[in-house]
Design a protein around this motif. Structure first.
Motif, PDB file in Angstrom:
ATOM      1  N   VAL A   1      12.844  64.335  11.988  1.00 38.00           N
ATOM      2  CA  VAL A   1      12.863  65.790  11.776  1.00 38.00           C
ATOM      3  C   VAL A   1      12.972  66.467  13.139  1.00 38.00           C
ATOM      4  N   GLY A   2      13.922  67.394  13.244  1.00 37.65           N
ATOM      5  CA  GLY A   2      14.205  67.968  14.551  1.00 37.65           C
ATOM      6  C   GLY A   2      14.125  69.480  14.610  1.00 37.65           C
ATOM      7  N   LYS A   3      14.744  70.033  15.648  1.00 39.25           N
ATOM      8  CA  LYS A   3      14.663  71.470  15.926  1.00 39.25           C
ATOM      9  C   LYS A   3      15.364  72.303  14.849  1.00 39.25           C
ATOM     10  N   ASP A   4      16.432  71.780  14.259  1.00 42.21           N
ATOM     11  CA  ASP A   4      17.145  72.549  13.236  1.00 42.21           C
ATOM     12  C   ASP A   4      16.267  72.763  12.009  1.00 42.21           C
ATOM     13  N   PHE A   5      15.530  71.732  11.622  1.00 45.27           N
ATOM     14  CA  PHE A   5      14.603  71.868  10.497  1.00 45.27           C
ATOM     15  C   PHE A   5      13.570  72.947  10.795  1.00 45.27           C
ATOM     16  N   CYS A   6      13.012  72.924  11.986  1.00 40.31           N
ATOM     17  CA  CYS A   6      12.005  73.919  12.353  1.00 40.31           C
ATOM     18  C   CYS A   6      12.603  75.322  12.399  1.00 40.31           C
ATOM     19  N   ALA A   7      13.842  75.425  12.858  1.00 39.87           N
ATOM     20  CA  ALA A   7      14.498  76.736  12.901  1.00 39.87           C
ATOM     21  C   ALA A   7      14.760  77.269  11.492  1.00 39.87           C
ATOM     22  N   ARG A   8      15.158  76.379  10.586  1.00 41.30           N
ATOM     23  CA  ARG A   8      15.457  76.808   9.209  1.00 41.30           C
ATOM     24  C   ARG A   8      14.207  77.234   8.459  1.00 41.30           C
ATOM     25  N   THR A   9      13.079  76.602   8.745  1.00 40.92           N
ATOM     26  CA  THR A   9      11.854  76.860   7.991  1.00 40.92           C
ATOM     27  C   THR A   9      10.859  77.743   8.737  1.00 40.92           C
ATOM     28  N   ALA A  10      11.086  77.959  10.035  1.00 42.82           N
ATOM     29  CA  ALA A  10      10.149  78.688  10.907  1.00 42.82           C
ATOM     30  C   ALA A  10       8.830  77.933  11.066  1.00 42.82           C
ATOM     31  N   CYS A  11       8.872  76.609  10.852  1.00 39.25           N
ATOM     32  CA  CYS A  11       7.703  75.776  11.128  1.00 39.25           C
ATOM     33  C   CYS A  11       7.587  75.540  12.634  1.00 39.25           C
ATOM     34  N   LYS A  12       6.377  75.290  13.075  1.00 39.65           N
ATOM     35  CA  LYS A  12       6.137  74.962  14.465  1.00 39.65           C
ATOM     36  C   LYS A  12       5.881  73.463  14.590  1.00 39.65           C
ATOM     37  N   SER A  13       6.516  72.846  15.568  1.00 37.99           N
ATOM     38  CA  SER A  13       6.334  71.415  15.786  1.00 37.99           C
ATOM     39  C   SER A  13       4.972  71.161  16.427  1.00 37.99           C
ATOM     40  N   LEU A  14       4.301  70.103  15.948  1.00 34.29           N
ATOM     41  CA  LEU A  14       2.955  69.771  16.419  1.00 34.29           C
ATOM     42  C   LEU A  14       2.969  68.359  16.990  1.00 34.29           C
ATOM     43  N   ARG A  15       2.521  68.232  18.236  1.00 38.51           N
ATOM     44  CA  ARG A  15       2.484  66.924  18.874  1.00 38.51           C
ATOM     45  C   ARG A  15       1.431  66.037  18.220  1.00 38.51           C
ATOM     46  N   ASP A  16       1.626  64.726  18.340  1.00 42.22           N
ATOM     47  CA  ASP A  16       0.680  63.757  17.794  1.00 42.22           C
ATOM     48  C   ASP A  16       0.106  62.931  18.957  1.00 42.22           C
ATOM     49  N   PRO A  17      -1.194  63.050  19.223  1.00 42.53           N
ATOM     50  CA  PRO A  17      -2.194  63.881  18.544  1.00 42.53           C
ATOM     51  C   PRO A  17      -2.228  65.293  19.110  1.00 42.53           C
ATOM     52  N   SER A  18      -2.897  66.195  18.390  1.00 43.38           N
ATOM     53  CA  SER A  18      -3.054  67.574  18.846  1.00 43.38           C
ATOM     54  C   SER A  18      -4.485  68.038  18.612  1.00 43.38           C
ATOM     55  N   PRO A  19      -5.067  68.751  19.587  1.00 43.30           N
ATOM     56  CA  PRO A  19      -6.387  69.341  19.359  1.00 43.30           C
ATOM     57  C   PRO A  19      -6.268  70.523  18.407  1.00 43.30           C
ATOM     58  N   TRP A  20      -7.329  70.777  17.667  1.00 41.04           N
ATOM     59  CA  TRP A  20      -7.309  71.874  16.700  1.00 41.04           C
ATOM     60  C   TRP A  20      -8.720  72.419  16.540  1.00 41.04           C
ATOM     61  N   THR A  21      -8.826  73.719  16.306  1.00 38.21           N
ATOM     62  CA  THR A  21     -10.111  74.351  16.068  1.00 38.21           C
ATOM     63  C   THR A  21     -10.170  74.841  14.630  1.00 38.21           C
ATOM     64  N   LEU A  22     -11.142  74.367  13.870  1.00 37.08           N
ATOM     65  CA  LEU A  22     -11.310  74.766  12.479  1.00 37.08           C
ATOM     66  C   LEU A  22     -11.879  76.183  12.404  1.00 37.08           C
ATOM     67  N   PRO A  23     -11.791  76.834  11.250  1.00 37.94           N
ATOM     68  CA  PRO A  23     -12.294  78.206  11.121  1.00 37.94           C
ATOM     69  C   PRO A  23     -13.758  78.378  11.496  1.00 37.94           C
ATOM     70  N   ASP A  24     -14.573  77.320  11.360  1.00 40.63           N
ATOM     71  CA  ASP A  24     -15.991  77.423  11.707  1.00 40.63           C
ATOM     72  C   ASP A  24     -16.248  77.169  13.194  1.00 40.63           C
ATOM     73  N   GLY A  25     -15.166  76.993  13.973  1.00 41.52           N
ATOM     74  CA  GLY A  25     -15.295  76.781  15.413  1.00 41.52           C
ATOM     75  C   GLY A  25     -15.392  75.337  15.836  1.00 41.52           C
ATOM     76  N   ARG A  26     -15.427  74.423  14.880  1.00 38.15           N
ATOM     77  CA  ARG A  26     -15.546  73.003  15.204  1.00 38.15           C
ATOM     78  C   ARG A  26     -14.230  72.496  15.788  1.00 38.15           C
ATOM     79  N   ARG A  27     -14.340  71.737  16.880  1.00 36.70           N
ATOM     80  CA  ARG A  27     -13.161  71.160  17.520  1.00 36.70           C
ATOM     81  C   ARG A  27     -12.848  69.815  16.884  1.00 36.70           C
ATOM     82  N   CYS A  28     -11.578  69.588  16.594  1.00 34.66           N
ATOM     83  CA  CYS A  28     -11.177  68.316  16.001  1.00 34.66           C
ATOM     84  C   CYS A  28      -9.843  67.876  16.579  1.00 34.66           C
ATOM     85  N   MET A  29      -9.385  66.717  16.169  1.00 34.74           N
ATOM     86  CA  MET A  29      -8.096  66.193  16.587  1.00 34.74           C
ATOM     87  C   MET A  29      -7.269  65.888  15.353  1.00 34.74           C
TER      88      MET A  29
END
Length: 255
Positions: free
Chosen positions: A87-115
């Motif tokens: 899946v490449g840049k054209d797919f993301c452009a067509r759908t307006a999705c953002k590409s996410l690296r693997d792994p990626s840090p993320w913050t949940l709504p309650d403030g908890r940090r996860c991967m």
């Protein structure tokens, strides 16, 4: 008062033309997120993705649903899995999705940090797959593959699919879980992360060890799995029927 956002996590849906009921279920699930929410697709969303210019009719249906989501103000993120690594840049452009690296840090709504990760790099006991991953995730392989004639790319994709089915049968439908030592090594190295959210193994479960946790998303077969996190309930892993009439929280990581 502004709405508290929700974060939705999905992986291993393996969308393909032979399972239209899964595509219909995804369309219903896409009605649940609201503007300001985030939907995170953590790999193997498609059974096989040859390239952005060879999307099949069922793939275009999924693209249409994703485009509607982003059009409503939902942030959608896409992470590559072992089936849809092309899946490449054209797919993301067509759908307006953002590409996410693997792994990626993320913050949940309650403030908890996860991967966030697809999770396949944790499965070191799956030796045949490790060899496959070294090849297909190689940038040189992907560079050459994208420049092959369409017929050749389709032929390679079909062989990958056939070999995967053969290996699955030979293993007696055995699933490989993540390597426990590698999981612990990650937590020791990245102390700010208290939770890992992953897919790949098709073994839905919440693993907890003191202050650390690992939530494994399930694949889509006779039922479908997804996780949802909000500030009030924390992180919940749901199992639902294909019509989304019965939704059960099977595991919950409390806020």
């Amino acid at each position: 008062m502004s709405k508290t956002p929700k974060h939705w996590f999905i992986s291993d849906t393996h969308f393909c033309a032979s399972r239209p009921e899964h595509i219909d279920a995804f369309a219903k699930l896409c009605q649940l997120p609201e503007a300001g929410d985030s939907v995170l697709l953590l790999g193997d969303i498609f059974e096989i993705w040859v390239s952005d210019d060879l999307a099949e009719a069922c793939d275009l249906q999924i693209e249409a649903e994703l485009k509607q989501l982003t059009g409503r103000g939902v942030q959608v993120y896409f992470m590559h899995g072992n089936r849809d690594f092309m899946v490449g840049k054209d797919f993301c452009a067509r759908t307006a999705c953002k590409s996410l690296r693997d792994p990626s840090p993320w913050t949940l709504p309650d403030g908890r940090r996860c991967m966030l990760t697809h999770g396949d790099w944790f499965c070191t006991d799956e030796k045949s797959y490790r060899r496959y991953r070294l090849i297909v995730r190689n940038p040189l392989f992907q560079f050459i593959f994208r420049r092959l004639p369409k017929a050749k790319r389709l032929d390679i994709a079909n062989n990958i699919r056939k070999n995967s089915i053969k290996a699955h049968r030979e293993n007696g439908q055995r699933s490989y879980d993540a390597n426990a030592e590698l999981i612990q090594h990650y937590f020791d190295k990245y102390t700010e992360a208290s939770c890992i959210i992953m897919g790949h193994t098709h073994l839905p479960m919440l693993h907890q060890n003191q202050a650390k946790a690992r939530m494994v998303l399930g694949d889509w077969r006779d039922t479908l799995w997804y996780a949802c996190a909000d500030q009030q309930r924390g992180l919940c892993l749901f199992e639902a029927d294909l019509k989304l009439e019965q939704n059960h929280c099977r595991y919950r990581l409390q806020a």
